[in-house]
Design a protein around this motif. Structure first.
Motif, short mmCIF file in Angstrom:
data_model
loop_
_atom_site.label_atom_id
_atom_site.label_comp_id
_atom_site.label_asym_id
_atom_site.label_seq_id
_atom_site.Cartn_x
_atom_site.Cartn_y
_atom_site.Cartn_z
N PHE A 190 0.74 -1.37 0.13
CA PHE A 190 -0.55 0.25 0.27
C PHE A 190 0.25 1.14 0.14
O PHE A 190 0.41 2.10 -0.21
N ARG A 207 -2.18 6.97 -3.77
CA ARG A 207 -2.29 7.28 -2.39
C ARG A 207 -4.07 6.06 -3.53
O ARG A 207 -4.62 6.50 -4.93
N GLY A 208 -4.84 5.49 -2.69
CA GLY A 208 -5.92 4.99 -3.08
C GLY A 208 -6.03 3.64 -3.44
O GLY A 208 -6.65 2.64 -3.65
N ILE A 227 -7.37 0.00 -3.96
CA ILE A 227 -7.99 -0.80 -2.65
C ILE A 227 -9.36 -1.33 -2.40
O ILE A 227 -10.23 -0.17 -3.04
N ALA A 261 4.61 -1.07 8.40
CA ALA A 261 3.50 -0.25 9.00
C ALA A 261 1.73 -0.59 8.93
O ALA A 261 1.12 0.08 8.95
N THR A 262 1.23 -2.08 8.53
CA THR A 262 0.39 -2.68 8.50
C THR A 262 0.12 -3.30 9.59
O THR A 262 0.81 -4.52 9.47
N GLN A 300 4.49 -0.17 3.82
CA GLN A 300 2.60 -1.32 4.35
C GLN A 300 2.55 -2.07 3.12
O GLN A 300 2.62 -1.59 2.11
N CYS A 302 1.45 -6.30 2.75
CA CYS A 302 1.39 -7.92 3.72
C CYS A 302 1.33 -9.12 2.24
O CYS A 302 1.08 -8.62 1.63
N MET B 1 -0.79 4.04 7.56
CA MET B 1 -2.38 4.24 7.80
C MET B 1 -2.80 2.83 7.57
O MET B 1 -2.90 2.38 6.74
N LYS B 3 -5.07 0.21 6.45
CA LYS B 3 -5.84 -0.23 4.88
C LYS B 3 -7.12 -1.39 4.10
O LYS B 3 -7.00 -1.79 3.40
N ILE B 4 -6.64 -1.97 5.61
CA ILE B 4 -7.24 -3.25 5.85
C ILE B 4 -8.56 -3.16 6.60
O ILE B 4 -8.18 -3.66 7.19
N GLY B 260 4.50 1.24 16.12
CA GLY B 260 3.76 0.69 15.39
C GLY B 260 4.45 1.15 13.89
O GLY B 260 5.44 0.01 13.77
N ALA B 261 4.84 1.58 12.93
CA ALA B 261 5.93 2.56 12.59
C ALA B 261 6.96 2.56 12.43
O ALA B 261 7.96 3.15 11.29
N LYS B 263 10.96 1.08 13.57
CA LYS B 263 10.67 0.00 12.78
C LYS B 263 11.76 -0.97 13.87
O LYS B 263 12.08 -0.36 14.56
N LEU B 297 -1.28 1.90 16.61
CA LEU B 297 -2.06 1.08 15.15
C LEU B 297 -0.66 1.49 14.14
O LEU B 297 0.08 0.76 14.55
N ASP B 298 -0.06 2.25 13.21
CA ASP B 298 0.91 2.76 12.52
C ASP B 298 1.68 4.12 13.20
O ASP B 298 1.99 4.56 12.20
#
Lengths: 566, 566
Positions: A190, A207-208, A227, A261-262, A300, A302, B1, B3-4, B260-261, B263, B297-298
């Protein structure tokens, strides 16, 4: 974005040192890696893994009973040097042979491969299994050409368990290779990550959108897509993996891996949908893992990994292990390892050498002096050329490597080394300090060339030419590049051919070399392609049109520099 | 951010469900939380922790032998409801009493506090320890007013070990409180996080700067500063923590936590510098942990936590434990817990009620109908007012809570419940569905008010007024807000006072209520301050000037709505 940095140049080493301070009950720091700090039975196969840094817990976090014996760590996203691989292996080896495991990347294939040859020459039985799980990086019928991503974790888990069970090296290799053959991963990204010290991300994802199949160093994926909700993402991942389900495969080790970051909650949401879909497809999910097992700094994204189990693989997947990041089953009662004589940082010891050969070594040292001058002068220009298609660090790496090689050869000369030994240590120093693929290539090139010389006699013209051929063969065999791949090989092949032809035609070495250098320069320039190329990062592929390969250019520069001194 | 996501409304519940599917060998899912799935000795003190979601591994990842018995999980960054806390506790309790541990946030203090009162009324011995480790959130002489951040992990580790050792509840409480008294954290943030479903981050940190002492939900810190090299950041963290070093303290459990982000490699680099500085200050670092233990979160950032050990605390810090994210020492041989009759989702059973009281219950149901209409109409406006100083979700929460309460009271009426029972379940439903602090407050308000009624008789005017006083007292005692704090209390205090005075002056309930409602409206409007206020998010503090408190406004709206129906 990486924010906690002292010196970007030493970031990876500082991170490994910090890691070793926390996890002293598992690991001991050696230069370029970590080895188990707990006692290991004599004769056990050593499972040694590694690759670039920036992927924690890959690879140092995998070291402990039931999994890896040692991990080698390169710079951020760059292969460890040949010397580092060899050094870590020597520190970890317990007499049972070594299984080397790493993801399938050119730099790693080269450095681990050359290190393996060197260790075999020392009498150690070394086997290599490259992990090739990323289905997005090559079609199913070329699965051994695929990149290695989060499948590293599951393959190394199985390898470590097989070794811990006391199996001999043939069996450990077979089982590890079998695990890799049955491991498939597919990922999405992402957003990009930022290298320590950089102010801009290595790449970005619009983005998106999400990039399907993007690699863990930002290698290009299959396509970008909008996404989608978690359940749709789950379908995408599961369907892609199930498309290569082996006939009859039913039970599976499954890993849902976050890239950095996910975060956990997102992965848990996704897992609910993934497991449901797998179960609906008749898959029995065995001891799944969800979390961060192979990261890419703060990228970001997975990935979903499936290892299709059979009875044997399931046994090793479920076997106990105890590492800094992963415990399974009953823990091990461990004892600190006996203190071993360090094999770090030993000053090289040279055998006897004739005064003629020592004179040849002095001559080679002078050539290295000239190379350092030429490369220092060209550093910025080489970096500029490299930036069209790569990281832009080629000039820096060449200057750093040549400088290290010059220091090493002067020390060797001072210590009375002959030509062969002196050039060999120069090559090792180059590979160890320059890092990356070009450092490994140049280290190998010098070391292979040195094998045509001896410590007993001065080198003859014929030795120089024979050395060139050996160096070219080794670079192609171990580096894996062929003419046309737009690498140094494109200029090296015609150089060596021209050198041999000119000498056969009766020219002096000096004249032959000069002729070959001219051929080499032309060939280097011809690496500037006239149309877009496939492979590597997308925007860069277009920007690299009309620009030659930096590695070929630096070879031509060095050839020309040496011509002026002969 | 983030996203999932499937549905942002159910994100936290879906994440918890996914987590429970992976870690079934540790936990069993109950509504609103998880409890250990392995057998626990009868009579052991239950250590039950919790708070908002989005902080994994806090809190579900802490559940397992040697640490927590259960975890309660609210929505993202929002306290779990009173009902959820009580439900999880009932599921986990083994007869030895319960130690409730959570970070010091208003919503958690309220919901866990009310749940504790309810459980005590059921005969369970419940103790509360709030974690207050964040040195940036209040001065040293007010350490019990500090927020709880990564210190949660170390305090709960000690609490869990003490309970696992079989200590009785007095001792477990004493040791946990002692651990909290000796735990200090300080953090920095480099960038904000994004809530599931949101398109913009919750807050941002200006590029190139770091926010010192910023809270894990974005609460304001001490100041912003330029980003510094890792070794300077280490000095800043270590010096801040050492400034409150207790006399004679030498040995310390240390946690370097990533949000979170930021690392692992960055944390390892920082750890090298942190440990060196601690050692140089004569601190013996005992079994440190570096990684992600309390995330946001992140969010980008990290914190340093020190628990100053004595012999007793060190024993429990080092004691073995085995949870989804944290293993220490020998693992436990566990067995699955016996299947317990579920205490989830039981339909409430009502005792006998007189027809007069049932008629009163119907009257209350009609009032809830009117409240739902009024709150639905005002939802957007209440959200708008709330957005000046808060999340902007007040209108939504009130509508959702009132709707749930209305459903519950109508079901109760249909089931033949009396006034007291019907209003009590309405309050529970409100708190359980609305979430957040205002949901807890309204749930408490209704339930407390109901205690002035009975199921035997219709309620009298005097009961209504007595109920108002009880509700006000409970809201202030358990909610912790005082007049002037710009909350619902600012309007509730004058409302109840006016109601009592008017009734004492001989007015009818209807007239008294109308008079009190007018007072309440004025008081709500007066919560709009005329000058900048201290506390809470900085830019918002300025924007909130001249805007009343949304909670006070909705109380006035409800009072006015009821006045029209009496």
């Amino acid at each position: 974005m990486t924010k906690i940095v002292d010196d970007p140049e030493t970031f990876a080493a500082a991170a490994l040192a910090g890691f070793s301070r926390i996890y002293g009950r598992y690991v001991r720091l050696v230069k370029g890696g970590v080895v188990r700090s707990t006692a290991v039975p004599q004769g056990k196969v050593s499972v040694i893994v590694g690759g670039g840094s920036g992927h924690y817990p890959a690879f140092a976090g995998y070291v402990g009973p039931g999994m890896a014996d040692a991990a080698v760590a390169g710079e951020i996203f760059a292969s460890p040097s040949t010397a580092a691989v060899a050094r870590v292996c020597r520190n970890a080896h317990c007499g049972g042979g070594i299984l080397l495991g790493f993801g399938n990347y050119a730099g790693d294939v080269l450095n681990f491969g050359v290190a393996a040859e060197r260790l075999r020459a020392e009498g150690i039985d070394v086997r290599i299994v490259t992990v090739t799980d990323d289905v997005a990086s090559a079609p199913a019928d070329q699965h051994l050409r695929r990149r290695g991503i989060a499948g590293d974790f599951v393959v190394f888990k199985v390898a470590g368990a097989a070794a811990e069970a006391g199996l001999e090296i043939d069996a450990v290799e077979r089982i590890t290779r079998h695990a890799n053959d049955r491991t498939f991963s597919f990922g999405v990204a992402f957003g990009g990550c930022t290298l320590p010290g950089a102010t801009e991300p290595l790449f970005t994802v619009p983005r998106g959108t999400m990039a399907l199949g993007l690699g863990i160093h930002g290698e290009p994926g299959i396509r970008d897509a909008e996404i989608v909700p978690a359940r749709v993402l789950a379908e995408l991942l599961v369907e892609t993996i199930l498309a290569e389900r082996p006939v009859g495969a039913r039970r599976a080790a499954v890993l849902l891996n976050g890239l950095g970051a996910t975060k956990y909650e997102e992965l848990f949401v996704l897992w609910g949908a993934v497991e449901t879909l797998l179960q609906a497809s008749g898959v029995d999910v065995v001891a799944p893992e969800v979390g961060e097992y192979v990261t890419s700094l703060d990228m970001q994204g997975c990935s979903l990994t499936v290892l299709w189990l059979d009875v044997e693989l399931e046994h090793y997947w479920l076997a106990p292990c105890d590492t800094p990041v992963f415990c399974r089953g009953e823990t091990f009662r461990t004892e600190p390892a006996a203190v071993r004589p360090g094999t770090d940082d030993e000053a090289p010891v040279f055998g006897p050498a004739s005064s003629a050969s020592r004179e040849s070594a002095r001559c080679l040292a002078g050539i290295l002096d000239a190379m350092v001058s030429a490369l220092s002068e060209a550093e910025i220009e080489l970096g500029r050329i490299d930036a069209f298609a790569g990281d832009g660090d080629h000039g820096q790496g060449m200057r750093r490597g040549a400088t290290a090689a010059r220091e090493a050869i002067h020390q060797a000369v001072a210590a009375g080394a002959g030509a062969r030994s002196a050039l060999a240590v120069a090559g090792d120093a180059w590979a160890d300090r320059a890092g990356g693929t070009s450092g490994a290539i140049w280290g190998l090139l010098l070391r292979s060339w040195s094998s045509a010389f001896s410590d007993e006699a001065a080198f003859e013209d014929a030795d120089v030419i024979r050395g060139a051929r050996i160096a070219l063969d080794d670079v192609m065999r171990l580096g894996g590049a062929k003419p046309g791949d737009k690498t140094l090989v494109d200029a090296f092949v015609p150089f060596v051919a021209a050198l041999e032809t000119a000498k056969a035609d009766g020219l002096s070495l000096k004249d032959a070399w000069q002729k070959a250098s001219a051929t080499c320069r032309q060939a280097a320039e011809a690496t500037a392609p006239l149309s877009p190329r496939l492979g590597r990062a997308r925007p860069l592929a277009e920007r690299s049109i009309g620009h030659p390969d930096a590695g070929a250019v630096s070879l031509a520069l060095i050839a020309t520099t040496i011509a002026a001194r002969l």
